[in-house]
Design a protein around this motif. Sequence first.
Motif, mmCIF file in Angstrom:
data_model
loop_
_atom_site.group_PDB
_atom_site.id
_atom_site.type_symbol
_atom_site.label_atom_id
_atom_site.label_comp_id
_atom_site.label_asym_id
_atom_site.label_seq_id
_atom_site.Cartn_x
_atom_site.Cartn_y
_atom_site.Cartn_z
ATOM 1 N N SER A 1 1.793 2.396 -5.411
ATOM 2 C CA SER A 1 0.527 2.946 -5.235
ATOM 3 C C SER A 1 0.946 4.724 -5.342
ATOM 4 N N LEU A 2 1.397 4.853 -6.375
ATOM 5 C CA LEU A 2 1.252 6.687 -6.523
ATOM 6 C C LEU A 2 0.332 6.710 -7.204
ATOM 7 N N ILE A 3 -0.491 5.883 -8.015
ATOM 8 C CA ILE A 3 -1.381 6.207 -8.713
ATOM 9 C C ILE A 3 -2.483 5.530 -8.391
ATOM 10 N N MET B 1 -6.021 -0.052 -15.700
ATOM 11 C CA MET B 1 -6.492 1.021 -15.501
ATOM 12 C C MET B 1 -6.998 2.004 -16.499
ATOM 13 N N LYS B 2 -8.401 2.321 -16.090
ATOM 14 C CA LYS B 2 -9.513 2.450 -17.058
ATOM 15 C C LYS B 2 -9.079 4.806 -16.876
ATOM 16 N N GLN B 3 -9.574 4.637 -15.466
ATOM 17 C CA GLN B 3 -9.528 6.167 -14.817
ATOM 18 C C GLN B 3 -8.605 5.793 -13.440
ATOM 19 N N GLY B 4 -7.707 6.636 -13.262
ATOM 20 C CA GLY B 4 -7.204 6.742 -12.018
ATOM 21 C C GLY B 4 -7.721 8.139 -11.638
ATOM 22 N N ARG B 5 -6.173 8.838 -9.952
ATOM 23 C CA ARG B 5 -6.176 9.802 -9.253
ATOM 24 C C ARG B 5 -5.235 9.375 -8.460
ATOM 25 N N VAL B 6 -4.765 10.798 -8.281
ATOM 26 C CA VAL B 6 -3.656 10.687 -7.034
ATOM 27 C C VAL B 6 -3.936 11.340 -5.939
ATOM 28 N N GLY C 1 0.896 -1.292 -0.047
ATOM 29 C CA GLY C 1 -0.152 0.013 -0.041
ATOM 30 C C GLY C 1 1.035 1.628 0.053
ATOM 31 N N MET C 2 0.069 1.887 -0.146
ATOM 32 C CA MET C 2 1.098 3.948 -0.429
ATOM 33 C C MET C 2 1.683 4.498 1.237
ATOM 34 N N GLY C 3 2.623 4.705 1.468
ATOM 35 C CA GLY C 3 2.900 5.510 2.092
ATOM 36 C C GLY C 3 2.326 6.223 2.788
ATOM 37 N N GLY C 4 1.929 5.866 4.121
ATOM 38 C CA GLY C 4 1.138 6.043 5.657
ATOM 39 C C GLY C 4 -0.283 4.658 5.186
ATOM 40 N N SER C 5 -0.439 4.413 4.534
ATOM 41 C CA SER C 5 -1.864 3.682 5.020
ATOM 42 C C SER C 5 -1.953 2.560 6.090
ATOM 43 N N GLY C 6 -1.195 2.600 6.739
ATOM 44 C CA GLY C 6 -1.188 1.465 7.858
ATOM 45 C C GLY C 6 -0.664 0.300 8.082
ATOM 46 N N LYS C 7 0.462 0.185 6.503
ATOM 47 C CA LYS C 7 0.707 -1.759 6.603
ATOM 48 C C LYS C 7 1.548 -1.733 8.174
ATOM 49 N N THR C 8 2.195 -0.493 8.604
ATOM 50 C CA THR C 8 2.936 -1.317 9.416
ATOM 51 C C THR C 8 2.018 -2.017 11.194
#
Length: 972
Positions: A502-504, A515-520, A217-224
């Motif tokens: 996990s940047l897009i 991906m058809k559509q994505g966001r940041v 997951g992206m940084g800060g997503s609670g993995k740890t």
Amino acid sequence: MEGLRLSGYAQLYNYSLENTEHMAECAVVFVLDKITVLLEAKVVMLHGLKHEIEYIKDELERVIAFLGVADTVEDGDAEIKVWVKQVRDVAYDIEDAIDEFMLLPAGHQSSIFCGFLWRFFFSIRNLKPRRKIAYEIQGIKSRVRSIAEGHHRYRYRYNVPEQVSSTSHAYEIANDRRSDALLLEEDEIVGIESPRKELISLLLKEDPTLKVISVVGMGGSGKTTLVKKVYDDAAVKKHFQSHAWITVSQTFKVEEVLKDMIQQLFAELKQPVPEGMSSMNANKLKVIVKEFLLRRRYVIVFDDVWSIRVWEAIKHVLLKEKHGCRVVISTRLMDVASSFSIDTNGYIYEMKPLSEDVSWVLLCRKAFYASSCPSHLREILKQILKRCGGLPLAIVAIGGVLATKNRTNINEWGALYHSLGPDFEGNDQFESLRIILLLSFNDLPQYLKLCFLYLSIYPEDHLIEHNTLIYQWTMENFVKQKEGRTVEEVAEGYLIELINRSLILPVKLNDDGSMKQGRVHDLYREIILSKSRDHNFIATTDEETAAWPEKARRLSVHGTLGNVPMKRQGTKLRSLLTFNVTDSQFSSHVVQILSSCRVLKVLELRGTSLEIVPEEIFQLLHLRYLSLRSTKVKVLPRSIKKLRMLEILDLKHTYITELPGAILELQHLRHLLVYGTLPYSYLPYDCSPGFKAPPGIGKLRYLQKLAYIDFNPGSGVIEEIGKLNELKRLCIQKLRTEDGKAMCLSLGKLHKLRSLNLKSIEEDVILDVNYLSSPPPLLQNLYLTGSLRKMPPWIKSLHNLVKVYFRWSKLEDDPLELLQDLPNLVHLEFLVGYTGETLHFNAGKFRSLRLLNLDKLEELRSVVIDEGAMPHLERLVIQRCSFMERVPVGIECLINLKYLEFFDMPDEFISSFVPDKQGEDYCKVSHIPEVYCTYWKDGFWEVNSLEEKHGSITSRGPGNAAAKITGRRNSL
């Protein structure tokens, strides 16, 4: 002077070896590539300036050797920041000079005498601009020399250390935040109970072989936080004999990881570590670890893994069978997660953003130490929460700051909300959050940094379209073509890399999972916005910000051009993009901007109020990408032929129905998109507005996309299509039966075709495709609209097919027989596509199918699904089948079905199914999460939504409001 210059370069080279790539290097590499192409091309006008340009090329090659200065280094060293800015500005000026040089007209060579006259004429005509460019190049040479000498002089005059970096500081802060995550109390954690139970069950599952569970997951997503709660669970502690938690991070060294493992494993048994361990090399350490683990059932966590090298370094010390050992990793990178898990047939768990409800609870706990919010702060808190985007680290960090605010002063809360926007980068309150997010950016290779920064052109909450982004990246020259792959295919790889990091964040997916559509994420967007501004990479204007820097290379206009200063002498913009511009005076405003942007390459005017294409566009001789999508333009002028470099022309959803013959002079054109709004599949048969192709369209030999062509009898367009050997997507409509043989002959030549859409002129006209003896072997998407009567036999050979649409085909024979063994078929749709009474899905068939839509099969009475058929089906829609009386037999066997919809079915079907009528088929669908049944009753559309454990929910809507009520039908 040459010796002094090289000395300065050598010192800078030593400085850079210890650091990663910098944004300025991207700019220099980009310009160097452009110069190389220029020198390789036989440009008539090059004579006299060739030696100057070669000198610049040599200079830049030396610059590349030392421009590997990391963003973190630049941020921590004021002199480096100034020096890098100077190098970047010089690179930009070189690019400007080259582009201006390329705008100079060249002479023609028809005969020796005429050629001499032309060269003489143009040499006189271009004397002044050539002299101006020559002076500019001389000035650039002097500046490059000065930059190298100045850096050398300052470094040694003040004896400044060569390696000054804030990287270690960033790691310290990131590790502090990670340590905080390990110390969270139970009441501070929300939203992880379900994934915690899932991961624990995977750890304790009876399986003697080694399994790796990757949490990504992206940084800060609670993995740890999640992994620590799993690791500390009492059942997990009891099940395994040995336990170790290893924090890896970006500064990974295999010896340090192995020593950490040994210390923890031996300490748990209260045994001393082997003597001399501190001086052992990696091989000796691996032997110790392997011998220790040989007879034990262990669980080892590797937290914050950044590189596949970690797995390569430790996999041989891990026992793969007998004891049921487990390894858990947390990472931001999907390729790392895959490398760990694939080798052991393990599992990958993707972290999802927290839901709105869970995010609200967490923020209230941090801000108010309670589960509720004061009523007068509710709205501003909702806006703040939206910025967090479900990211636990952001919610916790922001909640901690909110806890210190005065609850009676709403202005303080509003100020904090605004600090999460443009001021986010410079806000000390969120320094640790910013640095953790920056770790992902700094880890990007050079080519991905450019591509990721480019996403700052998009407005907040804007959905990024896959194809548009690929086009823009390639036209900006961010993507280098690789042998055996098109530039679009390479760009596709870049996009996948950013998604895997996990940047897009994908929002909508295509049938093949892409991906058809994505966001940041909003906070990442603020980071790249800040960096883009600092590097003059992209400038953004909106209602509040009207100006942009003189050296800005790209301008993104959001909302209006009304306050933007329009005309600038010598503007060096390479890209101009508009979003949601509704200004009625847009046409006159944009003309003023374009008149001063001679070297523009990308022009995106989508959705603006343009009705006529401004003539100024046709003076942009460097233009490679032009989008007039969703404008009111009706005619494309013949002047389009001036844009000789144009590669992408997007005229979708305009009023253009015919292209001028001048389009054939655009020999670099690769994507030609001209069509209006497409009707949904359940609407009456109709042809989408396409365009009449000019005779000779086969001359555009680099075309990859051609959509939609309206077939015009006698135009020879079908034969011309057979000459387009690079075509990957073709849409042609208004076909007649007698055109079938010629059409099939041309299609047989298009070996690179991936998507084919054929449509007959009317629904009862036969679409004759039986002459196609050798269909395009790589075909993935097939849309056939028109009467077929019989299935084309060649379809069973297309093993790459992902999506198949049969519309108004009126097939008389069972269509499933030729489709059921296609290995990659994911999406299948019939609209008036079959005239039989039964569809039987056999056991073990349609192994990959995930979406099935049966629409208006008016003779269909029953659907039979054997156990084991369509094992991965997720969505099933059956609608307007007038004689179907019961739900499909065997529907309870579709164990992976997530969405089921019945629409406008006969009364007998409704009586059998709808719960409030005590339907006997109700229990057959109780395992499906989302079930909808929409039917006409008493002048209203009535929608029954069946939810497991919650009974039936009914809503009503008048007239033809069914699609609005369900809100889901258009997704198929």
